[in-house]
Enzyme design. Sequence first.
Site, PDB file in Angstrom:
ATOM      1  CG  ASP A 208      -1.998   0.958   1.067  1.00  0.00           C
ATOM      2  OD1 ASP A 208      -2.275   1.574  -0.003  1.00  0.00           O
ATOM      3  OD2 ASP A 208      -2.757   1.060   2.109  1.00  0.00           O
TER       4      ASP A 208
ATOM      5  CG  ASN B 167      -6.768  -2.255  -7.180  1.00  0.00           C
ATOM      6  OD1 ASN B 167      -5.820  -3.305  -6.935  1.00  0.00           O
ATOM      7  ND2 ASN B 167      -7.195  -1.443  -6.512  1.00  0.00           N
TER       8      ASN B 167
END
Length: 310
Positions: free
Chosen positions: A33, A81
């Site tokens: 991340d 995503n």
Amino acid sequence: MLAWVRQQALSGYERLLRWELSGMPDHVAVIQDGNRRYARNKGEGATEGHRAGAETTEAMLNWCDELGVQELTLYTFSTENFDRPVNQREALFDLIEEKLYEFADADRVHEGEVRIRAIGETQDLPGRVRTAIQYAEGRTRDYDELQLNIALAYGGRAELLGAARDVARDVVYGDLDPDEIDAETVEERLYEGPSRDVDLILRTGGAERTSNFLPWHANGNEAAVFFCTPYWPEFRKVDFLRAIRTYESREESWRTARARRALALVRAMGSAELDEARSILGRFRDALPSSERERLDEEEFEAELEPAAD
């Protein structure tokens, strides 16, 4: 001069951490991340952040190889995503495709006998990415020193739902008896990829959640979890060593808890489960604090002195 001093201090801390560690996790899973935030802080586009993160991924492979980690799973592209803007999504697909070919041809991958596997709903990915996956998996199929699982179009709940549907379908068609369903039945229907439970999940970027990542392979709450603030492109070997130290601490705590539960069972039971409890206690008694081990030794000695019942 100041930068040199900092680097020397960091190197010293890294050596200290490595010296303190006595064991390694077999399977590490990483939520990478912070790539976009890293790029934004530098005034660059998201693509540059993902490219910088890919460099950390390569370094991570080297660290796992050096430390003896046997399996590494990277959360590279989640099912969520797909909701990103088209230009961001296509840029990610470009980078994933490029890196799959690059990894598949890299000398260090072949010298280290790294096997590359993709896990997830890969059929939903563009054809060019699926072709790159087939190439990487084919080039490394025969290796077994380090397994690299790349989670693409991956979602933990989607994986479990798919397995549940497969089980239900087999029951309806009469191929599976409901009374025979166990953990192995479900596991056989999960994505092909991870070969063992996860020992350590680590997440960069400051968030403290595991985001639907490998819920089955985390084995309930048995996996250690390490959250840290550096963005993925900033993640260093010293951060990885700190994560492993968290795993060791978690493992020691787990062993102590198992030993104490077994000791409580030995003291409380007089049934068929007693032999199993004693076996567990024998395996984990070294995890008990010395004062508890001494008390246990005294109890066992006193039991030996007691006359047998008529």
